[in-house]
Design a protein around this motif. Structure first.
Motif, short mmCIF file in Angstrom:
data_model
loop_
_atom_site.label_atom_id
_atom_site.label_comp_id
_atom_site.label_asym_id
_atom_site.label_seq_id
_atom_site.Cartn_x
_atom_site.Cartn_y
_atom_site.Cartn_z
N LEU A 150 0.69 -1.06 0.05
CA LEU A 150 -0.53 -0.16 -0.18
C LEU A 150 1.24 1.22 0.40
CD1 LEU A 150 -2.75 -0.55 1.95
CD2 LEU A 150 -2.45 -1.04 -0.11
N GLU A 151 1.61 1.98 0.72
CA GLU A 151 3.30 2.54 0.33
C GLU A 151 3.58 2.72 -0.77
OE1 GLU A 151 7.01 4.22 3.15
OE2 GLU A 151 6.64 1.83 3.10
N GLN A 152 4.09 1.71 -0.95
CA GLN A 152 4.58 1.60 -2.99
C GLN A 152 3.28 2.49 -3.97
OE1 GLN A 152 5.21 -2.09 -3.39
NE2 GLN A 152 7.85 -1.51 -3.40
N ALA A 153 2.24 1.69 -3.64
CA ALA A 153 0.49 2.39 -4.56
C ALA A 153 0.44 4.01 -4.08
CB ALA A 153 -0.81 1.40 -4.18
N ALA A 154 0.49 3.75 -2.61
CA ALA A 154 0.14 5.44 -2.66
C ALA A 154 1.13 6.53 -2.69
CB ALA A 154 -0.07 5.26 -0.44
N CYS A 155 2.56 5.55 -2.75
CA CYS A 155 3.51 6.99 -3.36
C CYS A 155 2.85 7.09 -5.07
CB CYS A 155 4.94 6.43 -2.83
SG CYS A 155 5.30 6.53 -1.48
N MET A 156 2.67 6.11 -5.91
CA MET A 156 3.00 6.07 -6.73
C MET A 156 1.04 6.96 -7.05
SD MET A 156 2.51 2.24 -8.35
CE MET A 156 2.14 2.80 -9.52
N THR A 203 -0.14 -5.46 1.46
CA THR A 203 -0.32 -5.74 -0.10
C THR A 203 -1.66 -5.32 -1.03
OG1 THR A 203 -1.20 -8.15 -0.05
CG2 THR A 203 1.12 -7.85 -0.45
N VAL A 204 -1.27 -4.74 -1.55
CA VAL A 204 -1.96 -4.16 -3.08
C VAL A 204 -3.79 -5.01 -2.80
CG1 VAL A 204 -3.82 -3.24 -5.24
CG2 VAL A 204 -0.89 -2.47 -3.79
N LYS A 205 -3.22 -6.31 -3.23
CA LYS A 205 -4.17 -7.43 -3.27
C LYS A 205 -5.11 -7.41 -1.85
CE LYS A 205 -0.96 -11.28 -2.60
NZ LYS A 205 -0.60 -11.88 -3.32
#
Length: 146
Positions: free
Chosen positions: A20-26, A66-68
């Motif tokens: 979620l951290e990676q997705a939020a940064c994106m 994880t995003v999933k």
């Protein structure tokens, strides 16, 4: 007018295994509130900032989740050769502000938003779709156990 004439073509795709951290940064880098989720060259879900807040943080899930675990696996979409007026009407009916756009091989080729519709085509049509999206809805279904 066809969806392909109004959609945004440059779309970043996250992986279901991203955090979620990676997705939020994106999302922050893109200044976007939604990310398509892809696996093996196929669209497998959508993740919104609301999903992160309601299905993630509110449920006690941290940034390494994880995003999933929080994405919406049921993807509503349209095709690039669909009529934009019909897609705008459908967006209001199904209460979404954005739709991934696929080609007829079901490959992601873009995203169409109410903003795209308003700026490229028909402001009243976008307003009508927004009216459908924004109507009061009773119980919400953001909870994973709902």
């Amino acid at each position: 007018m066809k969806v392909s004439e109004a959609m945004t073509r440059d779309v970043c795709v996250a992986s279901p295994d991203d955090t979620l951290e990676q997705a939020a940064c994106m999302m922050a880098d893109l200044d976007a509130g939604v990310l398509p989720i892809g696996s093996n060259d196929r669209l497998v879900g959508m993740l919104t900032d609301r999903d992160i807040a309601v299905r993630g943080v509110a449920q006690g899930k941290g940034p390494q989740t994880t995003v999933k675990e929080v994405m919406s696996p049921e993807v509503k979409y349209c095709y690039e050769d669909d009529d934009l007026d019909e897609v705008a009407q459908n967006m209001g009916d199904i209460r979404v502000r954005r739709l991934p756009v696929l080609n007829r091989d079901k490959r992601l080729v873009g995203i169409v938003s109410l903003g795209d519709i308003a700026t490229h085509h028909n402001e009243p049509q976008a307003g009508q779709a927004l009216g459908g999206i924004s109507r009061p809805g009773g119980q919400h279904s953001q909870r994973m156990d709902a």
